[in-house]
Design an enzyme around this catalytic site. Structure first.
Site, mmCIF file in Angstrom:
data_model
loop_
_atom_site.group_PDB
_atom_site.id
_atom_site.type_symbol
_atom_site.label_atom_id
_atom_site.label_comp_id
_atom_site.label_asym_id
_atom_site.label_seq_id
_atom_site.Cartn_x
_atom_site.Cartn_y
_atom_site.Cartn_z
ATOM 1 N N THR A 2 -90.279 -6.389 39.979
ATOM 2 C CA THR A 2 -91.592 -6.835 40.312
ATOM 3 C C THR A 2 -92.508 -5.793 39.647
ATOM 4 O O THR A 2 -92.713 -4.509 40.158
ATOM 5 C CB THR A 2 -91.758 -6.728 41.756
ATOM 6 O OG1 THR A 2 -90.980 -7.660 42.334
ATOM 7 C CG2 THR A 2 -93.095 -7.043 42.214
ATOM 8 N N LYS B 34 -95.394 -13.652 41.478
ATOM 9 C CA LYS B 34 -94.569 -12.810 42.399
ATOM 10 C C LYS B 34 -95.489 -11.882 43.265
ATOM 11 O O LYS B 34 -95.445 -11.713 44.327
ATOM 12 C CB LYS B 34 -93.717 -11.966 41.573
ATOM 13 C CG LYS B 34 -92.842 -10.814 42.319
ATOM 14 C CD LYS B 34 -92.033 -11.256 43.248
ATOM 15 C CE LYS B 34 -91.375 -10.292 44.030
ATOM 16 N NZ LYS B 34 -90.481 -10.507 45.277
ATOM 17 N N LYS C 70 -96.560 -0.166 46.322
ATOM 18 C CA LYS C 70 -96.582 -0.215 44.983
ATOM 19 C C LYS C 70 -97.106 -1.657 44.550
ATOM 20 O O LYS C 70 -97.733 -1.808 43.676
ATOM 21 C CB LYS C 70 -95.176 0.055 44.258
ATOM 22 C CG LYS C 70 -94.848 -0.181 42.931
ATOM 23 C CD LYS C 70 -93.647 -0.651 42.498
ATOM 24 C CE LYS C 70 -93.412 -2.052 42.666
ATOM 25 N NZ LYS C 70 -92.099 -2.629 42.185
#
Lengths: 292, 292
Positions: free
Chosen positions: A95, A171, A240
């Site tokens: 990711t 995503k 993150k």
């Protein structure tokens, strides 16, 4: 195409993915920063190497499941991509930001290799159960080679076209929606709780009806019961991801006020020393605020 | 218990509920402020009255599906509740505040009648299809009489115990979660759109997988396609509900930052003159902010 695959990154997700590929009949050469994590895979027949460079097969396929943008950029050096070279395909499952994917794709192009972004929606147990879902994007020819390989270990493969960053955008959008669902349930369940209604009973009603989806059923149980262990996905990784979401949105001038709120919940959870809990613990913020 | 039911309030939801009760074999006496709305029900055999008082059967059952707290309090006057009297049951289906339900319940008690909160989760088409869900709370004996009656026209009946306000709390929590889901999709789809991904493709991926629940599938389609007509639920009613949610939360000292954000989206949508659109149009705020 060879049946050999290089596999870089054996974290919580990388390990079950690598295992699934072995089970599907692929011959894996694996690498991980902490080499001992490869032991269970070696028992299944994988070859382990000490340098990612040694895993690369010129013109072959390499999967990467790494922690963040920096790790992918560090490991996929010019030298490594050059070795991958003409006809080589990098299946990038981490990711990371769409921008990093787009830049890496250009570097791969330069050396005649192809970059396919293939982030996965799945917690480790979902990978083991084969019920994850993958988004792919990148060069058409390479995508068509990658799709049947990833199809061996997920439920669905969703194609988002040529832009190598597109799959990463989806995503990030999905992870934002999961985190927002955590906050949403945290607030709703806390309001119910302080009105004398058990968190479990409102959880059951809503997730058997309007919100009868895996995200609400699985994470809702965690939120209803404050069961934030074991850790399937760390709060720090959640932070993150939401930062990447906000950056990606900001790059194209899209304000996301709900994502801002979520980011602050992550920051607060870490400030309260919850980095040893699953990211479901984001929902504790609402309970804290209500003095519970 | 008689098979006769008094039914007050024939709006978007009240009408299909009344129709379902007639289809289930109940004999209905209906009332609505605008009497002409009763015409289709009269054709099905209902009796229409001009004064809600005339619909009440002493010791019988009365359903109410009204717009807001003020309407319920106005119609359920002391006089009317006195006529309902001993053994009478009021099935209160309106989305009102838990506090109003608790106060109304006390007045009913005073006259020997019972108040059962029974808010429904369903858009009009869901009522017609018999796939709605109802939460009930209030006096145990009355609840047991009400449950089989409402079960005739919904999929699930969820019992939240003796507190007459409890079912309203769950209804408000659920409506907050629906509105938050609208905002969430608005932000996520807009980020995708400005990254060159079609709103429809990200909608399809997410609602076939992680978010495969009715709320996301039905409202997601509306948000993806900006299809805010016809109006099934007005924005003004959404604002009313989120205000009730915030008030209910504040009464028990529960801050709800996400609900605050949603409230402001409703206020802005009305400021922009969108009161002629379905409340799904809440999601337009994210597109507006992104200059689309």
């Amino acid at each position: 195409m060879s049946e050999k695959i290089a596999f870089l990154g054996l974290g919580n997700l990388g390990t079950p993915i690598a295992e699934s590929l072995i089970n599907a009949g692929y011959e894996l050469t694996v690498w991980n920063r902490t080499a001992s994590k490869a032991d269970p895979l070696v028992k299944l027949g994988a070859t382990v190497v000490e340098d990612p460079m040694d895993a690369i097969i010129p013109g072959g396929i390499v999967f990467s499941v790494l922690a963040d943008d920096a790790a992918v950029e560090e490991i996929f050096s010019m030298e490594l991509v050059e070795k991958l070279g003409k006809g080589g395909i990098h299946v990038s499952m981490s990711t990371i930001s769409p921008e990093t994917s787009r830049q890496l794709s250009q570097i791969h192009d330069w050396y005649g290799a192809s970059y396919v972004a293939a982030p996965i929606f799945a917690r480790p147990e979902a990978v083991k159960a084969g019920v994850g879902n993958i988004c792919v994007s990148g060069k058409a020819e390479a995508r068509e080679i990658v799709k049947p390989i990833v199809q061996t270990f997920v439920k669905g493969v969703y194609d988002f076209g040529d832009d190598p960053g597109a799959a990463n955008v989806v995503k990030l959008a999905g992870n934002f929606m999961i985190a927002a669902s955590l906050e949403m349930m945290g607030e709703a369940f806390t309001m119910a709780e302080k009105n004398g209604i058990s968190r479990q009973s409102i959880y059951e009603m809503l997730t058997q009806t309007l919100f009868a989806a895996p995200i609400f059923q699985n994470y809702g149980k965690i939120v209803a019961q404050h069961a934030y262990e074991p850790v399937a996905f760390r709060l720090a990784l959640g932070l993150k991801d939401i930062k990447l979401t906000l950056q990606t949105a900001s790059d194209v001038n899209v304000p996301m006020p709900m994502a801002d709120l979520i980011k602050n919940r992550f920051v607060s959870a870490l400030a309260k020393g919850r980095d040893n809990l699953d990211w479901g613990a984001l929902a504790m913020g609402a309970s804290d605020d209500a003095g519970l």
